[in-house]
Design an enzyme around this catalytic site. Structure first.
Site, short mmCIF file in Angstrom:
data_model
loop_
_atom_site.label_atom_id
_atom_site.label_comp_id
_atom_site.label_asym_id
_atom_site.label_seq_id
_atom_site.Cartn_x
_atom_site.Cartn_y
_atom_site.Cartn_z
N PRO A 1 -4.61 0.53 18.60
CA PRO A 1 -4.34 0.05 17.24
C PRO A 1 -4.40 1.12 16.15
O PRO A 1 -4.09 0.83 14.99
CB PRO A 1 -5.44 -0.99 17.02
CG PRO A 1 -6.53 -0.60 17.95
CD PRO A 1 -5.89 0.03 19.13
N TYR B 1 -9.37 5.67 7.25
CA TYR B 1 -9.52 6.04 8.65
C TYR B 1 -10.53 7.19 8.69
O TYR B 1 -10.26 8.25 8.14
CB TYR B 1 -8.20 6.51 9.25
CG TYR B 1 -7.16 5.43 9.45
CD1 TYR B 1 -6.30 5.05 8.41
CD2 TYR B 1 -7.01 4.80 10.68
CE1 TYR B 1 -5.33 4.07 8.60
CE2 TYR B 1 -6.03 3.83 10.88
CZ TYR B 1 -5.21 3.46 9.84
OH TYR B 1 -4.26 2.49 10.03
N LYS C 1 0.72 0.02 15.08
CA LYS C 1 2.11 -0.09 15.53
C LYS C 1 2.42 -1.31 16.39
O LYS C 1 3.60 -1.66 16.57
CB LYS C 1 2.51 1.17 16.33
CG LYS C 1 2.67 2.41 15.47
CD LYS C 1 3.89 2.31 14.58
CE LYS C 1 3.82 3.20 13.38
NZ LYS C 1 3.96 2.55 12.10
N HIS D 1 0.85 -1.20 0.00
CA HIS D 1 0.00 0.00 0.00
C HIS D 1 0.87 1.24 0.00
O HIS D 1 1.74 1.39 0.86
CB HIS D 1 -0.92 0.01 1.23
CG HIS D 1 -2.13 -0.86 1.07
ND1 HIS D 1 -3.33 -0.60 1.68
CD2 HIS D 1 -2.31 -1.97 0.33
CE1 HIS D 1 -4.20 -1.54 1.34
NE2 HIS D 1 -3.61 -2.38 0.53
N TYR E 1 3.87 6.51 10.15
CA TYR E 1 3.02 5.39 9.75
C TYR E 1 3.84 4.30 9.04
O TYR E 1 3.63 3.12 9.25
CB TYR E 1 1.88 5.89 8.84
CG TYR E 1 0.77 4.88 8.67
CD1 TYR E 1 -0.27 4.79 9.59
CD2 TYR E 1 0.78 3.99 7.60
CE1 TYR E 1 -1.28 3.85 9.46
CE2 TYR E 1 -0.22 3.04 7.44
CZ TYR E 1 -1.26 2.98 8.36
OH TYR E 1 -2.26 2.04 8.23
C1 PHB Z 1 -6.33 -4.14 10.75
O1 PHB Z 1 -6.38 -4.43 9.55
O2 PHB Z 1 -6.70 -4.93 11.62
C2 PHB Z 1 -5.83 -2.81 11.16
C3 PHB Z 1 -5.31 -1.96 10.20
C4 PHB Z 1 -4.85 -0.71 10.56
C5 PHB Z 1 -4.93 -0.30 11.87
C6 PHB Z 1 -5.44 -1.15 12.85
C7 PHB Z 1 -5.90 -2.42 12.48
O3 PHB Z 1 -4.52 0.93 12.21
#
Ligand code: PHB
Ligand code: APR
Length: 398
Positions: free
Chosen positions: A299, A207, A303, A79, A391
């Site tokens: 989450p 997000y 990280k 990505h 990130y």
């Molecule tokens: C996930 O795919 O579970 C996931 C992806 C990004 C995040 C947290 C969880 O920031």
């Protein structure tokens, strides 16, 4: 220990066969250091846990060095950007253009499966369903780990113990009170997550900050989606039908994404609380902590797994230098070096959590500040770069 079936000797006893413990075992084996892994659960139970899904470029490199990069390279999804959604619009953060780096979407379950397979293929030993694991003598020169398995008592003498047994493990709990300092923030909400075999709503992660709360659209593959919505701490999974979940998710997305969302029966649904936690130091004599045993992050910044991998990379190097060459310099600095990086990830995860969620106590002033920060973030190359740099992952040594 009258009924002891065996007393064995190994260089390192690793407690916990999550990604941290398994990766450490793999790196040590490749470095010529002997290790035994003890895991409380069964292998199937460990593989059944649905956890994170985004790997930093540095994490992908370490997994490659550990000899488990093949399927990751073939099946992981690179990505080059993420999307932030707020105020009815989506804004792309071009990670690759801003940093020259990208991330790889590949589930923690798959990382764990690859590591388990590599360990089995190399004929290396993991004791699953080991109960009553206890740690002794790590403040001296001859640590001993005891456990029960198959109805019998066992013990292993070793040079070092690696505590890779997660937040609720025995390793950190074995450190005498007073030798440990802990730092914690508990957030006033959780994440309700759903896994389903449907194509992801978008090619990249979304997000979303919405008046009804945060939402995240993630994925495991081109045919498997992972979605989350922010929920109250008093919510119960059984109160959330798939329909209710997807209606809530849809309501938090922009019109175009909401329209495109493909729903399907959930194959996993769970609620996770959000917490920041750090224990200092990460070394007590011959006991070394790595991963969730030493720190937890919410989450939002993806990280947790990456931090565990970074700890283990440093720890493996330090243990190999000590066990093979008698050089303890890297072990001496392991805790301080790891914690420097850990705190930067703790800061980033806290910041992104604060930026993207609706807090129950937020007043009008805080709300406007959050809106201004989101606007600044997507409008300023400098601010976007700071997000992208964190990130995609900070350097291992910094
Ligand atoms: C996930 O795919 O579970 C996931 C992806 C990004 C995040 C947290 C969880 O920031
Ligand atoms: N004895 C033996 N094993 C134990 C004990 C114990 N007393 N306590 C816990 N364990 C095992 C758990 O069953 C688990 O399999 O230790 C393992 C710890 O694994 P994780 O919790 O996955 O932690 P870690 O390997 O540090 O992985 C890093 O990144 O995505 C995040 O939090 C997520 O799990 C993830 C973490």
């Amino acid at each position: 220990m009258p009924e002891a079936s065996a007393s064995l000797r190994t260089q390192v006893v690793i407690v916990g066969a999550g990604p941290a413990g398994l990766l450490l075992g793999q790196l040590l084996a490749r470095g010529g250091v002997d290790a035994l892994i003890l895991e409380r659960q069964s292998a199937d139970y460990v593989l059944g846990r649905i956890r994170a899904g985004v790997l930093e470029q540095g994490s992908v490199e370490v997994l490659g060095e550990a000899g488990v990069g093949q399927r990751l390279l073939a099946e992981g999804l690179p990505h080059e950007g993420i999307e932030l959604a707020f105020d009815g619009q989506r804004h792309r953060i071009d990670l690759a253009a801003l940093t020259g780096r990208r991330v790889t979407v590949y589930g923690q379950t798959e990382v764990t499966r690859d590591l388990m397979q590599a360990r089995a293929q190399a004929g290396l030993r993991t004791v699953y369903e080991a109960t009553d694991v206890s740690l002794h003598g790590f403040d001296g020169n001859s640590p001993v780990v005891r456990w029960r398995a198959g109805g019998r008592a066992h013990e292993a003498r070793c040079d070092y113990i690696a505590g890779c047994d997660g937040f609720h493990g025995v390793a950190r709990a074995s450190v005498p009170t007073g030798a440990l300092r802990t730092f914690e923030r508990v957030y006033p909400f959780g994440w309700l997550g759903v896994l389903c075999d449907t194509p992801p709503v978008s090619d990249e992660l979304i997000y979303a900050n919405h008046p009804r709360g945060f939402a995240l659209c993630s994925m495991r593959s081109r045919t498997r989606s992972r979605y989350y919505v922010q929920c109250g701490l008093d919510e119960r999974v059984q109160d959330w039908s798939d329909d209710r979940f997807f209606d809530e998710l849809r309501s938090r997305l922009d019109a175009e994404a909401a329209e495109r969302l493909v729903t399907g029966p959930s194959i996993e649904k769970s609620i996770a609380p959000l917490r920041s936690f750090v224990a200092e130091p990460m070394r007590f004599g011959r006991l070394l902590l790595a991963g969730d045993a030493a720190h937890i992050v919410p989450p939002t910044g993806a990280k947790g797994l990456n931090l565990a991998i970074a700890d283990v990379r440093n720890l493996a190097r330090a243990l190999i230098a000590s066990c093979r060459h008698g050089d303890e310099a890297d072990l001496e600095t392991y805790s301080a070096r790891s914690l420097r990086r850990v705190w930067k990830a703790v800061r980033f995860s806290w910041w992104m959590t604060t930026l993207m969620h609706r807090f129950p106590e937020t007043g009008e002033f805080d709300q406007r500040i959050q809106e201004a920060e989101l606007g600044y973030l997507v409008g300023s190359r400098a601010a976007s770069t700071a997000l992208a740099e964190n990130y995609t992952g900070l350097p291992f040594e910094n």
